[in-house]
Design an enzyme around this catalytic site. Structure first.
Site: not given
Ligand code: SIN
Length: 284
Positions: A104, A106, A259, A275
């Site tokens: 995805h 973000d 990612h 994050r």
């Molecule tokens: C996310 O998609 O923000 C999380 C990525 C992760 O935990 O590696």
């Protein structure tokens, strides 16, 4: 110390050295980071033993911060910090469990999706729990000319509920979105190819997490095309896989990468991340 940059893989990603993220960077350094982000898609800063205020302060140099639509996953006292964690205290998860365990970008489900996110590793299993990043410039640039032409002329629909229906269905830690949360995240349309405002390169902009279908197409046509694009975008040669060390800070660009957080570790071992999410512009 001057800033230096070392590529992490042929696909994407670079390590940035010579920056102390606890100090306010010079404007020229901020510009250098912005440029490197657009160029490499993923920037790694090692040994960032920072607290939430320092994480927030560094992130703010790159744009306004977004609070996540699911307020429950915010760090108490710091709505700008989204907690990604498998840690359960009492009967309450300390953050978003199972977050990002699918490809995805973000907030692609918002009208103005996120520019980028800065994920800080606080606890990590010794083995597993890596994050993969796919280079969406490469994905676009290596399509055949007819498919490039097609995707460049089309829009796709993105919907946050799609992740809940597809990946979280039946998981008690991720109950369906409430009507209020759904009202904040109605489906949106974005061009299937977007131009990066810094590099001016074109990147494919669809992802399995949130893209439901190609606009104005029936599902029986849209689904096979999306499946081809998803498989193509995640070819191994377009993917950098990051093995986390505690205190790694990764700044990824949501405009030219997607990612995937690997769920290949023992869930009784803590994986705990903070994050921040930078606000972005409408894709064009
Ligand atoms: C996310 O998609 O923000 C999380 C990525 C992760 O935990 O590696």
């Amino acid at each position: 110390m001057s800033v230096s940059i070392r590529r992490l893989s042929a696909a994407c990603g670079a390590e940035v050295m010579g920056i102390d993220v606890r100090q306010s960077p010079e404007e020229t350094t901020v510009a250098q980071i912005r440029h490197a982000l657009g160029e490499h898609g993923v920037l790694l800063f090692r040994d960032c033993d920072i607290d939430p205020e320092q994480h927030i302060a560094f992130s703010r140099h790159f744009g306004p911060l977004e609070a996540h639509v699911i307020g429950d996953f915010a760090l108490p006292g710091h709505p700008e910090v989204f907690v990604v964690s498998n840690v359960i205290e009492g009967d309450r998860p300390k953050g978003a469990v199972y977050a990002g365990q699918y490809w995805h970008s973000d907030l692609s489900y918002m009208k103005r999706p996120s520019l980028g996110s800065l994920l800080l590793c606080r606890e990590m299993p010794e083995v597993g729990g890596d994050t993969m990043f796919a280079n969406m410039y490469a994905a676009y640039e290596t399509l055949s000319d007819p498919l490039k032409k097609f995707v460049s002329s089309m829009k796709a629909v993105h919907d946050y509920s799609h992740a809940y229906d597809t990946y979280f269905s039946g998981l008690k830690e991720r109950p369906p979105l409430t009507p209020e949360q759904k009202a904040k995240t109605p489906p949106v349309e974005h061009p299937m190819v977007r131009t990066h405002p810094v590099t001016e390169r074109r990147a494919l902009y669809v992802n399995p997490g949130f893209t439901t279908h190609i606009a104005d197409m029936p599902d029986e046509e849209s689904r096979p095309i999306l499946n081809i694009l998803f498989r193509h975008s995640t070819r191994p040669e377009f993917v950098y896989r990051h093995k986390w060390r505690v205190h790694d800070l990764i700044f990824w660009d949501n405009r030219c990468t997607m990612h995937y957080a690997l769920a290949d570790y023992d869930f009784s071992v803590r994986r705990h991340m903070h994050r921040t999410t930078i606000g972005g512009d409408e894709p064009y």
